[in-house]
Design a protein around this motif. Sequence first.
Motif, PDB file in Angstrom:
ATOM      1  N   ARG A  13       0.835  -1.207   0.000  1.00 49.01           N
ATOM      2  CA  ARG A  13       0.000   0.000   0.000  1.00 49.01           C
ATOM      3  C   ARG A  13       0.869   1.258   0.000  1.00 49.01           C
ATOM      4  NH1 ARG A  13      -5.342  -1.190   0.904  1.00 49.01           N
ATOM      5  NH2 ARG A  13      -5.755   1.012   1.362  1.00 49.01           N
ATOM      6  N   PHE A  20      -4.574   3.351   4.488  1.00 46.99           N
ATOM      7  CA  PHE A  20      -5.786   2.597   4.785  1.00 46.99           C
ATOM      8  C   PHE A  20      -6.961   3.556   4.884  1.00 46.99           C
ATOM      9  CE2 PHE A  20      -2.557  -0.422   5.940  1.00 46.99           C
ATOM     10  CZ  PHE A  20      -3.103  -1.609   5.503  1.00 46.99           C
ATOM     11  N   VAL A  21      -8.110   3.134   4.374  1.00 42.16           N
ATOM     12  CA  VAL A  21      -9.264   4.010   4.218  1.00 42.16           C
ATOM     13  C   VAL A  21     -10.043   4.148   5.510  1.00 42.16           C
ATOM     14  CG1 VAL A  21     -11.435   4.303   2.960  1.00 42.16           C
ATOM     15  CG2 VAL A  21      -9.460   3.398   1.800  1.00 42.16           C
ATOM     16  N   ALA A  27      -9.195   7.008  -0.074  1.00 45.61           N
ATOM     17  CA  ALA A  27      -7.931   6.628   0.533  1.00 45.61           C
ATOM     18  C   ALA A  27      -6.986   7.824   0.562  1.00 45.61           C
ATOM     19  CB  ALA A  27      -7.287   5.491  -0.252  1.00 45.61           C
ATOM     20  N   THR A  81     -16.904   0.892   2.487  1.00 47.18           N
ATOM     21  CA  THR A  81     -15.496   1.182   2.739  1.00 47.18           C
ATOM     22  C   THR A  81     -14.602   0.321   1.845  1.00 47.18           C
ATOM     23  OG1 THR A  81     -15.990   1.704   5.058  1.00 47.18           O
ATOM     24  CG2 THR A  81     -13.695   1.215   4.513  1.00 47.18           C
ATOM     25  N   SER A  84     -14.631   1.779  -1.678  1.00 44.11           N
ATOM     26  CA  SER A  84     -13.801   2.981  -1.779  1.00 44.11           C
ATOM     27  C   SER A  84     -12.319   2.628  -1.790  1.00 44.11           C
ATOM     28  CB  SER A  84     -14.109   3.929  -0.614  1.00 44.11           C
ATOM     29  OG  SER A  84     -15.437   4.369  -0.652  1.00 44.11           O
ATOM     30  N   ASP A  85     -11.951   1.675  -0.939  1.00 44.29           N
ATOM     31  CA  ASP A  85     -10.550   1.284  -0.847  1.00 44.29           C
ATOM     32  C   ASP A  85     -10.072   0.615  -2.133  1.00 44.29           C
ATOM     33  OD1 ASP A  85      -8.125   0.859   0.921  1.00 44.29           O
ATOM     34  OD2 ASP A  85      -8.543  -1.204   0.272  1.00 44.29           O
TER      35      ASP A  85
END
Length: 425
Positions: A13, A20-21, A27, A81, A84-85
């Motif tokens: 990442r 992290f979202v 993010a 979530t 979105s991530d």
Amino acid sequence: AMPTNVGIGTSVRSTAGVGFVKSNEDAVMGDPNSKQWSVLISKRNYQRSVYVLQTIDSFLQPAPEILSSLPQQRQADLDDTMRSDALAFRRGFIQSGGFDAVVKFFSADASDQKQSQNRMGDAAALRILKCCLFGNARFTPPPATPNAGPLDETGSRLLASLSSAEGLLRSLTAMVVADDGISTSTISDVMKFLRLLFVSPKTTESFVALPNRMAEKFLITLLLWEGGPESTRTSAAVGTSSKVRKNMHDLILSIPLLARHALPWLIGALDTVDVNSDATADYFDVLKKLVCADDEVSRATGMSMKASSKELQALGTAVCKKLASCPRPTSDSSLVDAATGVLCGCLKLLRALIENGGGDALSVGAGLLVKDLKVSRWSELSSSGGSLGSLFSSKPKKSDRILIDLMGAIFDGFLSPCGSSSVVS
């Protein structure tokens, strides 16, 4: 599933520039480092790279099933979530050079390893490339316009950025040709990727020119695909194998350049087709359609699609040889248990050959069939003191005599019990 090695997950990442979202937020983007991808993904450290690829895949395509045990509202919140991530990670991964690094990994020559040893890494890399190009079906919004094609704007830019597809083509083809243990789902990914690449005629030319007859082997393998060993084939596996064959059938016929090269490949493969196989319908149908291609098809495609007389004769000879190897009845009931897919396929091809090439296309094959089946030539049989030719007002032409002998060989060899002819009775 999410990776269990927190260090690898954090490194992936971080390299993608994605934090992290937090719930329902985008993010947090960091400073991506494209050079770091070549450290994380390298065939010099293959096992570690496979784990990294699986980690990347899990961020691009998270599994919502892991939320199924949670209360419904909590599940919905976390699903948002997760969405979105995944979208943010795709953007960051591509922008940081991750896509290019996976292309390089996937395309790299690994001749020192067996293809089966690369299976897990190649499958993970392919899933990542597919998700980058096509997006995640659950999360990626559809294209803005209905006729935009299968790729969104990001995928279209990525496809255009591929400077050379030869390495990709070689690796995609080798996954199928060199690995008997490849899964049907991976084959589907390979074919989806190839269909996208074949939009470019230049890429199709590169494919058919791959060394060691790789393109030929690829087409034949999938057109006759039956899955794994017969003992392990479930009804579901039979169904998915059928889809693989149909997809290969459709791909060949939808790409004119591929179809034009496929005809001699398919003719050459006929000798290896198992006469007891029930998975040959698509193979024979492609051959039939290629034989029947006419001038109108050539004009529509802008390429000569009509089979040459030499190709028709080669196919006619191959079909007759294959017919001679098919099981023959020894009694009225002996055909009940015999597989007839290849026999029927050959007979359909013979009709197409007669309609498009006449007796000349079978000038060699008909004689071989008569000889191999050990039956008499109907054009030379006596009937009531004369010959079969006396049934006609004039002596049949040579091309017609070929067809008469062919008809007799099929009747005596496959329709008449014990191979006894009824012409002279």
